[in-house]
Design an enzyme around this catalytic site. Structure first.
Site, PDB file in Angstrom:
ATOM      1  N   SER A   1      -9.398  23.156 -26.790  1.00 25.66           N
ATOM      2  CA  SER A   1     -10.666  23.692 -27.297  1.00 25.66           C
ATOM      3  C   SER A   1     -10.761  23.549 -28.811  1.00 25.66           C
ATOM      4  CB  SER A   1     -10.808  25.167 -26.921  1.00 25.66           C
ATOM      5  OG  SER A   1     -10.677  25.345 -25.528  1.00 25.66           O
TER       6      SER A   1
HETATM    7  N1  SAH Z   1      -6.843  26.880 -23.108  1.00 25.89           N
HETATM    8  C1  SAH Z   1      -6.716  25.443 -23.167  1.00 25.89           C
HETATM    9  C2  SAH Z   1      -8.044  24.759 -22.919  1.00 25.89           C
HETATM   10  C3  SAH Z   1      -7.877  23.735 -21.868  1.00 25.89           C
HETATM   11  S1  SAH Z   1      -9.346  23.094 -21.132  1.00 25.89           S
HETATM   12  C4  SAH Z   1      -6.055  24.983 -24.464  1.00 25.89           C
HETATM   13  O1  SAH Z   1      -5.838  25.821 -25.340  1.00 25.89           O
HETATM   14  O2  SAH Z   1      -5.723  23.799 -24.597  1.00 25.89           O
HETATM   15  C5  SAH Z   1      -9.410  24.030 -19.629  1.00 25.89           C
HETATM   16  C6  SAH Z   1      -8.249  23.933 -18.694  1.00 25.89           C
HETATM   17  O3  SAH Z   1      -8.586  24.679 -17.542  1.00 25.89           O
HETATM   18  C7  SAH Z   1      -7.907  22.526 -18.202  1.00 25.89           C
HETATM   19  O4  SAH Z   1      -6.564  22.250 -18.486  1.00 25.89           O
HETATM   20  C8  SAH Z   1      -8.160  22.586 -16.705  1.00 25.89           C
HETATM   21  O5  SAH Z   1      -7.264  21.817 -15.946  1.00 25.89           O
HETATM   22  C9  SAH Z   1      -7.974  24.061 -16.426  1.00 25.89           C
HETATM   23  N2  SAH Z   1      -8.602  24.549 -15.204  1.00 25.89           N
HETATM   24  C10 SAH Z   1      -9.815  24.224 -14.682  1.00 25.89           C
HETATM   25  N3  SAH Z   1     -10.031  24.891 -13.544  1.00 25.89           N
HETATM   26  C11 SAH Z   1      -8.922  25.675 -13.328  1.00 25.89           C
HETATM   27  C12 SAH Z   1      -8.537  26.593 -12.300  1.00 25.89           C
HETATM   28  N4  SAH Z   1      -9.301  26.866 -11.245  1.00 25.89           N
HETATM   29  N5  SAH Z   1      -7.350  27.207 -12.426  1.00 25.89           N
HETATM   30  C13 SAH Z   1      -6.528  26.957 -13.494  1.00 25.89           C
HETATM   31  N6  SAH Z   1      -6.833  26.103 -14.475  1.00 25.89           N
HETATM   32  C14 SAH Z   1      -8.021  25.470 -14.396  1.00 25.89           C
END
Ligand code: SAH
Length: 224
Positions: A75
């Site tokens: 993000s």
């Molecule tokens: N908090 C992260 C942002 C990653 S983007 C950071 O600091 O880098 C969002 C993430 O959510 C992705 O890695 C995606 O694979 C995950 N995601 C999407 N749907 C999900 C679910 N149902 N359960 C767990 N993770 C999920």
């Protein structure tokens, strides 16, 4: 020795990935309205460049989201700061659940604030990299490969829950796992109409606030 050091500015904490780059980012976050000193200090401390591919490291302290593989992104720093500040505004929680570990950076920010962090990721490959980073940085983060829409019942209730992927609606299981006095922050809504919502459980009821428009990758079902 002196000549050697001159050739390795990054090693001295200068250049694109050093302390000065982080300080500049934090200054920019301040100018854009982030006022929580605890959050700013955590972000000034954590090496965000270690959460992304080396090829992109020189861009780590720009205020932008960056790809982390598998179609996912780390993000934008402003969003991380805003969500973290919203989560801790009414007092530092103790036990926190994050959904969507991704690179691990957001979880690392929460751990740096001294919180007991639990994080769930559905893509095993990303989780493996994130775990390695937690280990290398000596951060105590509990993580699980699962569909985060179900939360993490064994460790509930949580004082705070942060969802970092956008769902069409709030997940009932997550609301169930939010303890009394707890705060949940989540992007909700389809596509470009996502809103960042904050819900607080007070006196047995839920208080909802709209913190503004955001864009997150989608919250997807199942494991990968
Ligand atoms: N908090 C992260 C942002 C990653 S983007 C950071 O600091 O880098 C969002 C993430 O959510 C992705 O890695 C995606 O694979 C995950 N995601 C999407 N749907 C999900 C679910 N149902 N359960 C767990 N993770 C999920």
């Amino acid at each position: 020795m002196t000549a050697r050091l001159t050739l390795q500015p990054a090693a001295r904490g200068l250049g694109m990935t050093g302390q000065r780059a982080r300080d500049r980012l934090v200054q920019r976050l301040r100018e854009q309205g982030i006022a929580d000193e605890r959050v700013l200090l955590a972000m000034a401390t954590l090496p965000r460049h270690q959460f992304i591919d080396e090829a992109l490291a020189s861009r780590a302290y720009e205020d932008t989201a960056l790809p982390i593989g598998r179609g996912q992104t780390i993000s934008q720093p402003w969003v991380v700061a805003r969500m973290t500040a919203a989560l801790v505004e009414h007092g530092l929680p103790r036990r926190v659940l994050e959904i969507g570990t991704g690179s691990g950076y957001q979880a690392a920010v929460l751990a740096t604030l001294g919180l007991e962090v639990h994080t769930v990721e559905r893509i095993e490959e990303l989780l493996r990299d994130a775990r390695r980073r937690f280990r290398q940085l000596g951060l105590d983060v509990r993580s699980r490969h699962d569909d985060g829409r179900l939360g993490w019942a064994e460790h509930a209730p949580f004082d705070a829950i942060m969802v970092t992927a956008g769902g069409a609606a709030l997940e009932p299981a997550l609301l169930d796992q939010l303890g009394e006095g707890g705060t949940l922050v989540a992007p909700v809504g389809a596509g470009s109409s996502q809103r960042l919502l904050r819900l607080r459980r007070v006196d047995g009821g839920l208080v909802e606030e709209d913190l503004g428009g955001v864009v997150f990758v989608p919250l997807l079902p199942g494991l990968s």
